[in-house]
Structure formats: C-alpha cells, structure tokens
Design a protein around this motif. Structure first.
Motif, PDB file in Angstrom:
ATOM      1  N   ALA A 118      38.453  36.888  24.283  1.00  0.00           N
ATOM      2  CA  ALA A 118      39.766  36.220  24.121  1.00  0.00           C
ATOM      3  C   ALA A 118      40.704  37.021  23.277  1.00  0.00           C
ATOM      4  O   ALA A 118      40.394  38.076  22.856  1.00  0.00           O
ATOM      5  N   PRO A 119      42.035  37.000  23.491  1.00  0.00           N
ATOM      6  CA  PRO A 119      43.037  37.715  22.509  1.00  0.00           C
ATOM      7  C   PRO A 119      42.543  37.769  21.105  1.00  0.00           C
ATOM      8  O   PRO A 119      42.131  36.722  20.417  1.00  0.00           O
ATOM      9  N   PRO A 120      42.609  39.021  20.501  1.00  0.00           N
ATOM     10  CA  PRO A 120      42.414  39.012  19.209  1.00  0.00           C
ATOM     11  C   PRO A 120      43.309  38.151  18.193  1.00  0.00           C
ATOM     12  O   PRO A 120      44.339  38.228  18.354  1.00  0.00           O
ATOM     13  N   VAL A 121      42.625  37.401  17.268  1.00  0.00           N
ATOM     14  CA  VAL A 121      43.243  36.493  16.443  1.00  0.00           C
ATOM     15  C   VAL A 121      42.691  36.631  14.800  1.00  0.00           C
ATOM     16  O   VAL A 121      41.998  37.331  14.590  1.00  0.00           O
ATOM     17  N   ALA A 122      43.754  36.162  13.905  1.00  0.00           N
ATOM     18  CA  ALA A 122      43.467  36.429  12.616  1.00  0.00           C
ATOM     19  C   ALA A 122      44.044  35.268  11.674  1.00  0.00           C
ATOM     20  O   ALA A 122      45.216  34.440  12.263  1.00  0.00           O
ATOM     21  N   PRO A 180      47.048  39.669  -0.845  1.00  0.00           N
ATOM     22  CA  PRO A 180      46.775  39.370   0.437  1.00  0.00           C
ATOM     23  C   PRO A 180      45.346  39.469   1.021  1.00  0.00           C
ATOM     24  O   PRO A 180      44.909  40.283   0.609  1.00  0.00           O
ATOM     25  N   PHE A 181      45.215  38.838   2.005  1.00  0.00           N
ATOM     26  CA  PHE A 181      43.601  38.486   2.321  1.00  0.00           C
ATOM     27  C   PHE A 181      43.767  37.754   3.919  1.00  0.00           C
ATOM     28  O   PHE A 181      44.591  36.832   3.941  1.00  0.00           O
ATOM     29  N   PHE A 182      42.905  38.275   4.478  1.00  0.00           N
ATOM     30  CA  PHE A 182      42.923  37.383   6.014  1.00  0.00           C
ATOM     31  C   PHE A 182      41.499  37.230   6.707  1.00  0.00           C
ATOM     32  O   PHE A 182      40.673  38.275   6.028  1.00  0.00           O
ATOM     33  N   TYR A 183      41.494  36.658   7.640  1.00  0.00           N
ATOM     34  CA  TYR A 183      39.919  36.459   8.131  1.00  0.00           C
ATOM     35  C   TYR A 183      40.112  36.577   9.446  1.00  0.00           C
ATOM     36  O   TYR A 183      41.064  36.621  10.186  1.00  0.00           O
ATOM     37  N   VAL A 185      46.960  32.937  13.818  1.00  0.00           N
ATOM     38  CA  VAL A 185      46.886  31.705  14.463  1.00  0.00           C
ATOM     39  C   VAL A 185      46.940  30.675  13.337  1.00  0.00           C
ATOM     40  O   VAL A 185      46.719  29.309  13.675  1.00  0.00           O
ATOM     41  N   GLY A 186      46.771  31.101  11.917  1.00  0.00           N
ATOM     42  CA  GLY A 186      46.503  30.034  11.067  1.00  0.00           C
ATOM     43  C   GLY A 186      46.812  30.641   9.640  1.00  0.00           C
ATOM     44  O   GLY A 186      46.637  31.921   9.330  1.00  0.00           O
ATOM     45  N   VAL A 187      47.291  29.773   8.550  1.00  0.00           N
ATOM     46  CA  VAL A 187      47.511  30.131   7.346  1.00  0.00           C
ATOM     47  C   VAL A 187      46.468  29.297   6.423  1.00  0.00           C
ATOM     48  O   VAL A 187      46.691  28.244   6.467  1.00  0.00           O
ATOM     49  N   ALA A 188      45.743  29.998   5.752  1.00  0.00           N
ATOM     50  CA  ALA A 188      44.725  29.418   4.699  1.00  0.00           C
ATOM     51  C   ALA A 188      45.183  29.187   3.310  1.00  0.00           C
ATOM     52  O   ALA A 188      46.086  30.055   2.966  1.00  0.00           O
ATOM     53  N   LYS A 189      44.753  28.427   2.532  1.00  0.00           N
ATOM     54  CA  LYS A 189      45.352  28.299   1.236  1.00  0.00           C
ATOM     55  C   LYS A 189      44.594  29.348   0.425  1.00  0.00           C
ATOM     56  O   LYS A 189      43.546  29.930   0.862  1.00  0.00           O
TER      57      LYS A 189
END
Length: 355
Positions: A114-118, A166-169, A149-153
C-alpha cells in the motif's frame, strides 16, 4: 507527577516482548510469527485487543529518528527539520488509549503493498501545517514520501518531564523490524497474561519465552524512579536539617537562659510573672530564627534554580513551599524554646541573685 495523565491509558494495559533476534529469526519468518502470535493473544480470555510496537512508551529503547522534508513547509535558516517516530501495528491507538482527533488509525491494509502512510501528533501538525488540516499532507522520510492519514493526541513518550515535541507513527507492516513488543489491553493481571503468553509462545516455538511482561503503569513507574529517589533523598536530608536546626536552637536557648539566670531572677524579684519570662525567652528565640529565616530564604531563592530539572509542574520559587517551610521552622522554634523557657520560669529569684 504520579497522578498526572501521560496521554495514554496505563490501566488494563500489559506490555511484553519476545527476543526473536537472539533466536535467529529472519524478517520473513518474524512476520509470520507475529501474525500468528497476535491471533493467539487476541483469542485469550479477557483480552480486548492486542498490537505491536517497536518501542513501548517510557522504555529505555530508542525511538527511530530521521531528517524530514515537509511538503509546502519552508524551514527557517539553520533549522534542522527532524522528528522521532515509532513503528506500530494496527489497533495501536485504540489499545494504548491515545485518541485519534482527525483522520483514521492504521489498518491491516497499510502494508508493504500500500502507499506509505503516517500519523502525526498534535504538536507536529500545528508546527508544520498551522491553520490547516494535516490529514492528506505529505512528509518525506528517508527518501520515501508518506501521506498523513491521521492526527493523534499528544502523549508523553519517554518521561512525564518532557515538553510536547513533534512525533509521528508509521505502520509496522510498512517498516518492519524483527524485534517488536506486544501491547495488550486486558482485564487480567500481568502475571496471568505472562503465563498465557508463555503457553502460546511454546506452542509456536518451544525455544521462546516472554520477556519483561509488566503492566504499562509499572513501566511508567520505572521511568519515574529517578524523581521518586530524589524526593526521598530530599525528604531525608530535609528532615535531618530540620532536626539539627531544632537541636542547635535548643542548645543556644538553653545556654542563653543559663547565662541570663541573674537577669531573669532580678526581673522576677521586681515582679515579672512566669508569663512575662516565657514571652521574653520566646521573643529571643524568634528573633534568632527570624534572622536565620531571612538569610536562609535569600540563599534558597538563589539556589533552588539548581534543582529545577527535578521539579514537575512547580516553580523552584513556589510560594506554598516557602510559606510551609516558614511555618514549620517557626513551630520548631517554639518547640525548641519551650523547655528552656519553662525551666526559666522555675528560677528561684533569691537563689539567682546570690549566684
């Protein structure tokens, strides 16, 4: 600090791991193992959900980090655009209790085909896409463009002392590592889950055993050990200092009374009452204490900034702490003055004048 919310759920969540790297697992074999193991864990009684994470929160493991390129963002001169990130499985945010405030969570279809997402956290979304919806934007990590594809608290990732950053998954299926940990939401205790995990692991590979199966609350407590130790040591040394101050003040007041025997006897011979003598002794003790408090307060105001990194959501010049110390020292002063003052009221004026 212990009662504050780290941004994720610490109740009913158990973390565990298995050392596939030392067992000689290659990536393809490890993928099959994790898939089968997660199915077994999710089928256990009391388990609500289970997922993977390369690094679990508040652990000693190091998060991945890389320079970033943000589409449409022009960094100021000398700014190095970079952020830490974690590789997590589908259902991670629901399992650990981090709300998704925009967009969606990772799914099973977010794999290598699938296309890369974060998914980015609030701080990262606000910094790089201010006033915009970060969902649908793109960032580049290690020459690979990813769609948000999303923003987490926001959450704490290492300790409760850290500032929002700043942090991402990224999906573990698109960024696979042999070594991953299990995060399990369950009503059972860590000990009960460990026994069930050991049984399921042996069914897949008799050479494997669960490693460090604990509740997420215990994991958080481990990383707060330094602060708890500092508080305990400060309490011990503070108590010793208070005890020595009380003894020192008692000794000074006892000496002062013994040196003032003739004066006190004369005052009582001239009609001073026991209450008058008590007030005199207490006033001398409070005068000494006041001088010490002024010197101590000035020194404390100058020196407490050195322990600022040990404090959590409290100023090094916290007025409540300073006021409490003031009240306690005054009470200690009164207590230390009491015995010498009571002894002074029992002085025989005739005897005192003859000495």
């Amino acid at each position: 600090m212990q009662k504050s919310d780290p941004g994720f759920s610490t109740r009913n969540v158990v973390v565990s791991a298995v050392d596939l790297f030392s067992a000689g697992y290659k990536p393809d074999r490890a993928k099959i193992f994790y898939e089968q193991m997660l199915e077994r864990i999710r089928a256990l009684p009391g388990v609500q959900s289970a997922t993977l994470a390369r690094v679990r929160p508040f652990s000693y493991a190091v998060y991945s980090s890389a320079p970033l390129e943000i589409e449409g963002y022009q960094p100021p001169r000398n700014e190095q655009v970079a952020a830490d990130y974690n590789q997590v499985g589908e259902g991670y945010f629901a399992t650990i209790g981090i709300p998704i405030i925009a967009g969606r969570e990772f799914s099973r279809t977010d794999d290598e085909n699938a296309p890369p997402v974060a998914i980015v956290n609030e701080t990262m979304a606000a910094k790089y896409w201010p006033g915009k919806d970060a969902v649908g934007e793109r960032l580049k990590v290690k020459d690979k463009w990813m769609e948000v594809v999303g923003v987490a608290k926001n959450a704490n990732y290492r300790t409760k002392l850290e500032q929002p950053t700043p942090f991402f998954y990224v999906p573990v299926r698109q960024n696979f590592f042999v070594q991953n940990g299990f995060i399990i939401r369950t009503g059972q205790t860590a000990a009960a889950i460990m026994n069930a995990l050991a049984r399921e692991l042996h069914a897949l590979d008799s050479n494997l055993a669960p490693v460090d199966t604990i509740s997420l609350q215990e994991q958080v407590d481990r990383m707060s050990y330094t602060q708890r130790l500092a508080v305990s040591l400060l309490a011990i040394f503070g108590g010793m200092a208070l005890f020595l101050a009380a003894i020192g003040l008692y000794a000074v007041m006892s000496y002062s009374v013994s040196q003032s025997t003739r004066e006190l006897g004369l005052r009582m011979a001239l009609g001073a009452s026991a209450d008058d003598v008590l007030r005199l002794i207490f006033s001398r003790g409070l005068r000494l204490t006041t001088i010490g408090l002024i010197i101590g307060a000035i020194a404390a105001l100058l020196l407490t900034r050195l322990m600022e990194n040990l404090l959590y959501k409290v100023s090094p010049r916290d007025p409540i702490a300073f006021s409490s110390a003031l009240v306690i020292l005054i009470l200690v002063t009164l207590l230390a003055c009491f015995l010498p003052a009571r002894r002074a009221t029992r002085i025989d004026p005739v005897r005192a004048l003859r000495t």
